[in-house]
Design a protein around this motif. Sequence first.
Motif, PDB file in Angstrom:
ATOM      1  N   ASP A  66       0.827  -1.211   0.000  1.00 27.56           N
ATOM      2  CA  ASP A  66       0.000   0.000   0.000  1.00 27.56           C
ATOM      3  C   ASP A  66       0.855   1.252   0.000  1.00 27.56           C
ATOM      4  O   ASP A  66       0.534   2.226  -0.686  1.00 27.56           O
ATOM      5  CB  ASP A  66      -0.922   0.004   1.230  1.00 27.56           C
ATOM      6  CG  ASP A  66      -1.952  -1.113   1.184  1.00 27.56           C
ATOM      7  OD1 ASP A  66      -2.814  -1.083   0.287  1.00 27.56           O
ATOM      8  OD2 ASP A  66      -1.877  -2.019   2.032  1.00 27.56           O
ATOM      9  N   TRP A  67       1.946   1.234   0.796  1.00 33.70           N
ATOM     10  CA  TRP A  67       2.775   2.432   0.925  1.00 33.70           C
ATOM     11  C   TRP A  67       4.258   2.083   1.044  1.00 33.70           C
ATOM     12  O   TRP A  67       4.620   1.200   1.810  1.00 33.70           O
ATOM     13  CB  TRP A  67       2.386   3.255   2.167  1.00 33.70           C
ATOM     14  CG  TRP A  67       1.010   3.817   2.086  1.00 33.70           C
ATOM     15  CD1 TRP A  67      -0.111   3.359   2.713  1.00 33.70           C
ATOM     16  CD2 TRP A  67       0.598   4.948   1.297  1.00 33.70           C
ATOM     17  NE1 TRP A  67      -1.205   4.121   2.372  1.00 33.70           N
ATOM     18  CE2 TRP A  67      -0.798   5.113   1.499  1.00 33.70           C
ATOM     19  CE3 TRP A  67       1.260   5.832   0.444  1.00 33.70           C
ATOM     20  CZ2 TRP A  67      -1.523   6.122   0.879  1.00 33.70           C
ATOM     21  CZ3 TRP A  67       0.530   6.837  -0.171  1.00 33.70           C
ATOM     22  CH2 TRP A  67      -0.840   6.986   0.047  1.00 33.70           C
ATOM     23  N   ASP A 127       2.333   7.557  -6.417  1.00 31.62           N
ATOM     24  CA  ASP A 127       1.141   7.840  -5.614  1.00 31.62           C
ATOM     25  C   ASP A 127       0.979   6.858  -4.461  1.00 31.62           C
ATOM     26  O   ASP A 127       0.068   6.993  -3.643  1.00 31.62           O
ATOM     27  CB  ASP A 127      -0.126   7.894  -6.472  1.00 31.62           C
ATOM     28  CG  ASP A 127      -0.424   6.588  -7.199  1.00 31.62           C
ATOM     29  OD1 ASP A 127       0.285   5.574  -6.959  1.00 31.62           O
ATOM     30  OD2 ASP A 127      -1.367   6.573  -8.002  1.00 31.62           O
ATOM     31  N   ARG A 128       1.884   5.872  -4.388  1.00 26.38           N
ATOM     32  CA  ARG A 128       1.917   4.962  -3.244  1.00 26.38           C
ATOM     33  C   ARG A 128       3.178   5.162  -2.404  1.00 26.38           C
ATOM     34  O   ARG A 128       3.572   4.276  -1.649  1.00 26.38           O
ATOM     35  CB  ARG A 128       1.832   3.501  -3.723  1.00 26.38           C
ATOM     36  CG  ARG A 128       0.462   3.092  -4.224  1.00 26.38           C
ATOM     37  CD  ARG A 128       0.379   1.573  -4.340  1.00 26.38           C
ATOM     38  NE  ARG A 128       1.041   1.063  -5.520  1.00 26.38           N
ATOM     39  CZ  ARG A 128       1.541  -0.164  -5.631  1.00 26.38           C
ATOM     40  NH1 ARG A 128       1.481  -1.005  -4.615  1.00 26.38           N
ATOM     41  NH2 ARG A 128       2.111  -0.555  -6.753  1.00 26.38           N
ATOM     42  N   ILE A 160       6.678   0.495  -8.386  1.00 27.15           N
ATOM     43  CA  ILE A 160       5.628   1.064  -7.542  1.00 27.15           C
ATOM     44  C   ILE A 160       5.468   2.535  -7.911  1.00 27.15           C
ATOM     45  O   ILE A 160       6.440   3.283  -7.978  1.00 27.15           O
ATOM     46  CB  ILE A 160       5.977   0.910  -6.049  1.00 27.15           C
ATOM     47  CG1 ILE A 160       5.900  -0.575  -5.661  1.00 27.15           C
ATOM     48  CG2 ILE A 160       5.050   1.734  -5.167  1.00 27.15           C
ATOM     49  CD1 ILE A 160       6.274  -0.875  -4.240  1.00 27.15           C
ATOM     50  N   SER A 161       4.230   2.946  -8.162  1.00 22.40           N
ATOM     51  CA  SER A 161       3.985   4.317  -8.594  1.00 22.40           C
ATOM     52  C   SER A 161       4.160   5.289  -7.429  1.00 22.40           C
ATOM     53  O   SER A 161       3.964   4.928  -6.267  1.00 22.40           O
ATOM     54  CB  SER A 161       2.586   4.451  -9.180  1.00 22.40           C
ATOM     55  OG  SER A 161       1.613   4.202  -8.176  1.00 22.40           O
ATOM     56  N   ASP A 184      -2.823  -1.460   6.420  1.00 19.75           N
ATOM     57  CA  ASP A 184      -2.029  -1.196   5.212  1.00 19.75           C
ATOM     58  C   ASP A 184      -0.680  -1.907   5.294  1.00 19.75           C
ATOM     59  O   ASP A 184      -0.061  -1.994   6.363  1.00 19.75           O
ATOM     60  CB  ASP A 184      -1.782   0.306   5.044  1.00 19.75           C
ATOM     61  CG  ASP A 184      -2.981   1.053   4.497  1.00 19.75           C
ATOM     62  OD1 ASP A 184      -3.974   0.392   4.135  1.00 19.75           O
ATOM     63  OD2 ASP A 184      -2.925   2.297   4.434  1.00 19.75           O
ATOM     64  N   VAL A 188       3.119  -1.744   4.573  1.00 21.22           N
ATOM     65  CA  VAL A 188       4.085  -0.650   4.464  1.00 21.22           C
ATOM     66  C   VAL A 188       5.490  -1.223   4.318  1.00 21.22           C
ATOM     67  O   VAL A 188       5.870  -2.154   5.037  1.00 21.22           O
ATOM     68  CB  VAL A 188       4.022   0.258   5.717  1.00 21.22           C
ATOM     69  CG1 VAL A 188       5.084   1.354   5.645  1.00 21.22           C
ATOM     70  CG2 VAL A 188       2.626   0.865   5.868  1.00 21.22           C
ATOM     71  N   GLN A 201      -3.128   9.047   4.960  1.00 23.34           N
ATOM     72  CA  GLN A 201      -2.620   8.132   3.934  1.00 23.34           C
ATOM     73  C   GLN A 201      -2.495   6.717   4.494  1.00 23.34           C
ATOM     74  O   GLN A 201      -3.071   5.775   3.955  1.00 23.34           O
ATOM     75  CB  GLN A 201      -1.254   8.633   3.433  1.00 23.34           C
ATOM     76  CG  GLN A 201      -1.299   9.935   2.658  1.00 23.34           C
ATOM     77  CD  GLN A 201       0.103  10.448   2.333  1.00 23.34           C
ATOM     78  OE1 GLN A 201       0.872  10.787   3.231  1.00 23.34           O
ATOM     79  NE2 GLN A 201       0.444  10.517   1.059  1.00 23.34           N
TER      80      GLN A 201
END
Length: 323
Positions: A245-246, A269-270, A266-267, A303, A305, A298
Amino acid sequence: MTLRAVVTGVGHYLPERVVPNSEFEKTLDTTDEWIRSRSGIENRHFAGEDDSTSSMAVAAAEAALADSGCTAQDVDAIIVATSTADLTFPSTATMVQAGLGMSHGFAFDVQAVCAGFVYALANANALIASGQARRVLVIGSETFSRIMDWTDRGTCVLFGDGAGALLLEGQEGQGTPADRGILATDLNSDGRHKDLLYVDGGSSTGTTGYLRMQGNQVFRHAIEKLATTAQTAMDRAGVTAADVDWIVPHQANIRIIQGTAKKMNISMDRVVVTVQDHGNTSAASIPLALSVGQQRGQIKRGDLVVTEAIGGGLAWGSVVLRW
């Protein structure tokens, strides 16, 4: 059942003084545009007269405890990651212990420069998994503004001060990647690269010294090593980039952050990015970014991480955890 080190609280502290890039234009051959284009940094915080590495660590720890609903009396151990301790000894962690009003448990520092918080998390995870502690405060705190050579535009514009903290608690999981808590860690170092990033002071010189860095060489090592350590930790955790997710990276340089994310597929935006506001706060940067990421909405419970960092040594590593 598997005992996991679960994040139950997070917090941070930033000094009051905000220093924009324009302030350096008064004394150095540099510009706001030059600093932004090479680092992504716009502002950073500098410690005031009443701020110290230990006092900032205490403030961040208190915020993490408040977030968790626990008190210092519930904590078994404190680990502080720092390269800018108040004194050569005792450890900053014991000062934090006293500052929190703790007279029980144990406290110690970890010194792995910018990778320090990742190393501290791995140590805390081991303490919890082995049953030596149930709750561990893990703190990154730095006053890098006090080891800067203010004539060196290649370094002094990059760093800032601050602190971040996590409270980890041992909780039972199922032993699967769906568990909350730390799922895997990966630590590395290679002392052959000492001269790429170091402080030219210590017991050998009798001085505090200043930070020295070969920025281009550090950059050359960073992206490959960060992407590799993150992949190693993800493999150990049994997760893939698609599951993440992040990414919460060490906030050193936006180009390193972007390059590592690209290599990991990984883009952006993550990716939690705070380097524009804080600069490079060394061992404090990941917990600061985790705290700000949660504050922004966020990072949420459950999530997945991934954190990764590289610093002087060279030392680098990563942690995969479920929030």
